[in-house]
Design an enzyme around this catalytic site. Structure first.
Site, short mmCIF file in Angstrom:
data_model
loop_
_atom_site.label_atom_id
_atom_site.label_comp_id
_atom_site.label_asym_id
_atom_site.label_seq_id
_atom_site.Cartn_x
_atom_site.Cartn_y
_atom_site.Cartn_z
N LYS A 22 0.84 -1.22 0.00
CA LYS A 22 0.00 0.00 0.00
C LYS A 22 0.86 1.26 0.00
CE LYS A 22 -1.74 1.60 4.04
NZ LYS A 22 -1.48 3.03 4.35
N ASN A 23 1.83 1.30 0.91
CA ASN A 23 2.59 2.55 1.06
C ASN A 23 3.63 2.76 -0.04
OD1 ASN A 23 1.02 3.23 3.20
ND2 ASN A 23 2.52 2.65 4.76
N ARG A 92 -4.60 10.63 4.42
CA ARG A 92 -3.55 11.65 4.51
C ARG A 92 -2.55 11.55 3.36
NH1 ARG A 92 -3.01 14.06 9.37
NH2 ARG A 92 -0.82 14.51 8.94
N CYS A 116 -4.83 13.17 13.24
CA CYS A 116 -5.47 11.90 12.90
C CYS A 116 -5.40 10.98 14.10
CB CYS A 116 -4.88 11.30 11.64
SG CYS A 116 -3.49 10.25 11.90
N ARG A 121 0.73 14.51 13.30
CA ARG A 121 1.24 14.30 11.94
C ARG A 121 1.26 15.57 11.09
NH1 ARG A 121 -1.30 8.87 9.57
NH2 ARG A 121 0.58 8.87 8.31
N ASP A 304 4.34 0.55 12.14
CA ASP A 304 3.16 -0.09 11.56
C ASP A 304 2.97 -1.55 12.02
OD1 ASP A 304 2.63 2.26 10.26
OD2 ASP A 304 3.36 1.60 8.30
N ARG A 396 -8.69 -0.47 4.32
CA ARG A 396 -7.79 0.53 3.75
C ARG A 396 -6.45 -0.08 3.38
NH1 ARG A 396 -7.21 5.97 6.95
NH2 ARG A 396 -5.84 6.18 5.16
N1 EPU Z 1 6.66 14.66 10.91
C1 EPU Z 1 6.80 15.99 11.21
N2 EPU Z 1 6.72 16.89 10.19
C2 EPU Z 1 6.52 16.51 8.90
C3 EPU Z 1 6.39 15.16 8.59
C4 EPU Z 1 6.47 14.23 9.62
O1 EPU Z 1 6.98 16.36 12.37
O2 EPU Z 1 6.47 17.39 8.02
C5 EPU Z 1 6.75 13.64 11.99
C6 EPU Z 1 5.46 12.86 12.17
O3 EPU Z 1 4.52 13.53 12.98
C7 EPU Z 1 5.96 11.58 12.79
C8 EPU Z 1 7.32 11.38 12.11
O4 EPU Z 1 7.69 12.67 11.60
O5 EPU Z 1 6.15 11.75 14.17
C9 EPU Z 1 7.35 10.39 10.99
O6 EPU Z 1 6.24 10.58 10.14
P1 EPU Z 1 6.29 10.32 8.57
O7 EPU Z 1 6.16 11.60 7.86
O8 EPU Z 1 7.44 9.44 8.24
O9 EPU Z 1 4.93 9.49 8.36
P2 EPU Z 1 4.05 9.55 7.05
O10 EPU Z 1 4.90 9.76 5.89
O11 EPU Z 1 2.90 10.45 7.29
C10 EPU Z 1 4.21 7.00 6.46
C11 EPU Z 1 3.25 5.87 6.26
C12 EPU Z 1 2.64 5.47 7.59
C13 EPU Z 1 3.78 5.04 8.52
C14 EPU Z 1 4.81 6.18 8.65
C15 EPU Z 1 6.02 5.81 9.46
C16 EPU Z 1 2.46 6.24 4.01
C17 EPU Z 1 1.34 6.62 3.10
N3 EPU Z 1 2.21 6.29 5.32
O12 EPU Z 1 3.46 8.07 7.02
O13 EPU Z 1 1.80 4.36 7.35
O14 EPU Z 1 3.28 4.73 9.79
O15 EPU Z 1 5.25 6.58 7.33
O16 EPU Z 1 6.68 4.72 8.93
O17 EPU Z 1 3.52 5.88 3.55
C18 EPU Z 1 0.02 2.86 7.82
O18 EPU Z 1 0.28 2.29 6.75
O19 EPU Z 1 -0.76 2.38 8.68
C19 EPU Z 1 0.66 4.15 8.10
C20 EPU Z 1 0.19 4.99 9.02
#
Ligand code: EPU
Length: 416
Positions: A22-23, A92, A116, A121, A304, A396
């Site tokens: 998915k990701n 998101r 969320c 996030r 995850d 999802r």
């Molecule tokens: N963060 C910030 N600022 C930003 C971006 C992130 O402070 O601009 C923080 C977040 O709040 C968090 C950390 O950095 O504490 C890491 O977040 P990240 O941005 O890596 O998460 P994401 O990209 O929103 C993806 C996956 C998530 C997975 C996380 C961590 C996708 C679509 N989603 O989210 O997947 O948990 O990386 O590995 O790739 C899931 O599949 O259930 C899921 C939530």
């Protein structure tokens, strides 16, 4: 709203085949925005999130068709540069259109995601990176409005490695003028898969999978013809399902090298795991041993899988400490697991799990995708019947989970 009913206590046995990640597929679908033509993406899981992304891309003016785990995206013209709130609030990952839309059209208007179920996030690092590349960004009426005649290469340092942030910037940089360096980049296999997809389109990207990624912009990218990697979290969830039911299963079409931290922790907990190329053979012990985990960015233990691992530890021998370092609110499953008899205490970002002899079936509610997966794992081992409400969360991210578990012998059915 659909529910899932599971009668627990059955040892899983048989074979399961893993779907596409998915990701990985979500950012790869948005990478198609960077091209003009017919994009083909293979090994696409039929998931709610994939459909949501397809509808968002259709809203931008693209043709979207998903059939037989293959996506066709016609990206000849962009008719809208806006990702409305309705899409972003349901998924998101919709923010992944920001970088490629800006690179292709010179402007993008994307709803700012709210908080969320698993944490605040923010996307401040995505925005900061695009600004460094020359974009003008304002926030208005809940929307990010970004413009840039021509994005320029820049040196970007992430305070925290962010997966979708790295992906958004990598896509924007692929068509920027000059070279972009992303330091403290996310190293997740899905980031590497997106980089490989972009490279197949003609992008110049080096270092994906390490913490420094170098992208030299090119003038044009060709459409995709790309096969997505298998889902490592689905794979790990099936390992947990076999482990907790003393099961004996074979997992086909997976990538064990993406799961080293999980496989090591599973082995420490007493699970027997044998690897044969793209297959894993899993044998769950009569009783799991308690071990501690701390979630970390890749190659650390993935957030995850935290919830599913907690379900396992709930009936392991001894006490386990589970620390969530990535998201500040990713313990919503605890209240539900407690309703099934788990002995769990939380202090700050650490949960103390005292293994109990057995869990018992109960009506429970899914709160987010991985929390619902942990309830499924727990229910498979619990005595009696568990009914999981709000399974749309599960839909999802897990393709045909009840069919796959049924084939492994689980007593599971969907109640419409
Ligand atoms: N963060 C910030 N600022 C930003 C971006 C992130 O402070 O601009 C923080 C977040 O709040 C968090 C950390 O950095 O504490 C890491 O977040 P990240 O941005 O890596 O998460 P994401 O990209 O929103 C993806 C996956 C998530 C997975 C996380 C961590 C996708 C679509 N989603 O989210 O997947 O948990 O990386 O590995 O790739 C899931 O599949 O259930 C899921 C939530």
């Amino acid at each position: 709203m659909d529910k899932i009913e599971i009668t627990g206590g059955i040892r899983l046995h048989g074979e399961v085949t893993i779907s596409g990640a998915k990701n990985a597929v979500l950012p790869i679908m948005t990478a198609a925005i960077l091209s003009s033509g017919e994009n083909i993406i293979k090994n696409v899981p039929n998931l709610r999130d994939v459909m949501t992304m397809g509808k968002l891309l259709a809203h931008l003016g693209f043709g979207f068709h998903l059939e037989d785990n293959q996506v066709l995206l016609q990206t000849q013209k962009v008719t809208s540069i806006e990702a409305p709130y309705d899409f972003v609030k349901t998924m998101r990952a919709s923010v992944l259109v920001l970088g490629p839309l800006l690179a292709r059209s010179g402007k993008a208007r994307v709803s700012l995601p709210g908080g969320c179920a698993i944490g605040a996030r923010p996307i401040n690092l995505h925005i900061k990176g695009l600004e460094k590349m020359g974009a003008k960004i304002t926030l208005s009426e809940g929307y990010i409005e970004a413009t840039a005649k021509q994005l320029k290469g820049a040196a970007i340092y992430f305070d925290i490695p962010t997966v979708t942030g790295t992906e958004n910037l990598m896509m924007a940089a692929a068509l920027a003028k000059g070279t972009t360096l992303i330091e403290n980049a996310a190293c997740e296999p899905e980031v590497v898969d997106l980089a490989n997809a972009l490279i197949s389109m003609g992008a110049d990207i080096q270092g994906a999978g390490t913490s420094i990624i170098k992208i030299t912009g090119v003038n044009k990218l060709r459409p995709l013809d790309y096969t997505v990697i298998p889902d490592r979290i689905e794979t790990a969830t099936f390992i947990a399902a076999a482990a907790i039911t003393h099961g004996d299963i074979k997992i086909n079409k997976c990538r064990p090298e993406h799961l080293e931290a999980v496989i090591n922790k599973m082995k420490e907990a007493g699970v027997k795991i044998t690897q044969k190329n793209d297959k894993l053979i899993i044998k769950g012990p009569e009783r799991l041993s308690s071990i501690d985990i701390k979630t970390m960015p890749h190659p650390g233990f993935p957030t995850d899988m935290q919830a599913q691992f907690m379900a396992m530890m709930a009936i392991a021998d001894g006490t386990s400490l589970i620390t969530e370092n990535i998201f500040e609110n990713r313990f919503m499953h605890i209240a539900e697991l407690k309703r099934m008899g788990a002995d769990l205490q939380v202090e700050g970002s650490t949960a103390t799990v005292k293994g109990v002899k057995t869990l018992t079936g109960a009506p429970v509610m899914a709160t987010d995708l991985r929390a619902s997966a942990s309830l499924v794992v727990a229910a498979l081992a619990a005595q009696g019947i568990t009914v999981i409400d709000r399974v749309y969360h599960l839909d999802r991210g897990y393709e045909r989970i009840e069919n796959k578990l049924s084939l492994l012998g689980a007593k599971i059915r969907r109640i419409k």
